[in-house]
Design a protein around this motif. Structure first.
Motif, mmCIF file in Angstrom:
data_model
loop_
_atom_site.group_PDB
_atom_site.id
_atom_site.type_symbol
_atom_site.label_atom_id
_atom_site.label_comp_id
_atom_site.label_asym_id
_atom_site.label_seq_id
_atom_site.Cartn_x
_atom_site.Cartn_y
_atom_site.Cartn_z
ATOM 1 N N ASN A 1 -1.982 13.544 -6.703
ATOM 2 C CA ASN A 1 -1.951 13.510 -5.390
ATOM 3 C C ASN A 1 -1.148 13.097 -4.488
ATOM 4 O O ASN A 1 -0.856 12.266 -3.643
ATOM 5 N N ARG A 2 0.421 13.748 -4.974
ATOM 6 C CA ARG A 2 1.674 13.213 -4.617
ATOM 7 C C ARG A 2 1.709 13.801 -3.141
ATOM 8 O O ARG A 2 1.284 14.985 -2.811
ATOM 9 N N LEU A 3 2.421 12.960 -2.252
ATOM 10 C CA LEU A 3 2.726 13.720 -0.954
ATOM 11 C C LEU A 3 4.074 14.657 -1.209
ATOM 12 O O LEU A 3 4.870 14.295 -1.619
ATOM 13 N N SER A 4 3.888 15.698 -0.776
ATOM 14 C CA SER A 4 4.852 16.596 -0.443
ATOM 15 C C SER A 4 6.005 16.082 0.388
ATOM 16 O O SER A 4 7.132 16.479 0.396
ATOM 17 N N ASP A 5 5.540 15.430 1.629
ATOM 18 C CA ASP A 5 6.672 15.094 2.610
ATOM 19 C C ASP A 5 5.922 13.358 2.504
ATOM 20 O O ASP A 5 5.315 13.199 3.233
ATOM 21 N N PRO A 6 6.801 12.509 1.891
ATOM 22 C CA PRO A 6 6.593 11.265 1.774
ATOM 23 C C PRO A 6 6.574 10.328 3.389
ATOM 24 O O PRO A 6 5.833 9.603 3.493
ATOM 25 N N GLY A 7 7.225 11.181 4.132
ATOM 26 C CA GLY A 7 7.307 10.619 5.603
ATOM 27 C C GLY A 7 5.990 11.005 6.365
ATOM 28 O O GLY A 7 6.000 10.669 7.625
ATOM 29 N N MET B 1 0.909 -1.132 0.010
ATOM 30 C CA MET B 1 -0.018 -0.106 0.055
ATOM 31 C C MET B 1 0.935 1.572 0.088
ATOM 32 O O MET B 1 0.639 2.134 -0.855
ATOM 33 N N SER B 2 1.721 1.249 0.861
ATOM 34 C CA SER B 2 2.862 2.369 0.944
ATOM 35 C C SER B 2 3.460 2.738 -0.480
ATOM 36 O O SER B 2 3.734 3.705 -0.820
ATOM 37 N N ARG B 3 4.034 1.411 -1.148
ATOM 38 C CA ARG B 3 4.610 1.714 -2.460
ATOM 39 C C ARG B 3 3.787 2.383 -3.389
ATOM 40 O O ARG B 3 4.194 3.191 -4.185
ATOM 41 N N ILE B 4 2.452 1.712 -3.268
ATOM 42 C CA ILE B 4 1.497 2.356 -4.313
ATOM 43 C C ILE B 4 1.433 3.960 -4.078
ATOM 44 O O ILE B 4 1.582 4.889 -4.873
ATOM 45 N N ARG B 5 1.052 4.204 -2.907
ATOM 46 C CA ARG B 5 0.907 5.659 -2.367
ATOM 47 C C ARG B 5 2.103 6.476 -2.796
ATOM 48 O O ARG B 5 1.768 7.655 -3.213
ATOM 49 N N LEU B 6 3.217 6.079 -2.607
ATOM 50 C CA LEU B 6 4.271 6.668 -3.148
ATOM 51 C C LEU B 6 4.701 6.987 -4.514
ATOM 52 O O LEU B 6 5.470 7.748 -4.962
ATOM 53 N N ALA B 7 4.009 6.040 -5.303
ATOM 54 C CA ALA B 7 4.413 5.831 -6.629
ATOM 55 C C ALA B 7 3.371 6.740 -7.499
ATOM 56 O O ALA B 7 3.830 6.953 -8.751
ATOM 57 N N VAL B 8 2.223 7.118 -6.923
ATOM 58 C CA VAL B 8 1.242 7.794 -7.781
ATOM 59 C C VAL B 8 1.773 9.052 -8.288
ATOM 60 O O VAL B 8 2.656 9.721 -7.914
#
Length: 115
Positions: free
Chosen positions: A27-33, A17-24
């Motif tokens: 709606n990218r996260l500005s801070d992946p952490g 799930m985390s891999r998918i979230r970080l690969a999109v």
């Protein structure tokens, strides 16, 4: 031909799930952490419920509903796996569950200009 299958997400699914979230790409996260493993854990059982979509044993998308406020906390499909119907089915599952537990309205927020 493989069939797209939905099932309830487990703690063992968090890395995928985390891999998918970080690969999109949207709606990218500005801070992946900002989204931690502990947050996923909390939302899978205590704060909500999550589901994954699998194709031939590969997790290709996931959704998580928030039982506290009736929102969709997460809904993401892996890049390259769009168009298979995973997002639609994951959204339907999350919305149905929120209605089942008593919500009259359900909310999904996204960034402007995204699908």
């Amino acid at each position: 031909m493989s069939v797209l299958a939905l099932r309830r997400a487990t703690v063992a699914d968090i890395p995928a799930m985390s891999r998918i979230r970080l690969a999109v790409r949207e709606n990218r996260l500005s801070d992946p952490g900002r989204i931690t493993e502990e947050m996923y854990r909390d939302y899978l059982d205590d704060l909500g419920r999550g589901w994954v979509a699998e194709l031939a044993g590969e997790i290709v998308g996931f959704s998580v509903a928030d039982r506290g406020d009736g929102t969709i906390w997460a809904l993401f499909v892996a890049p390259g796996r769009e168009g298979l119907g995973a997002g639609k089915r994951l959204l339907q599952q999350a919305v149905s569950w929120l209605f089942e537990i008593g919500f009259d309205e359900v909310w999904l927020g996204t960034q402007p200009g995204t699908r």
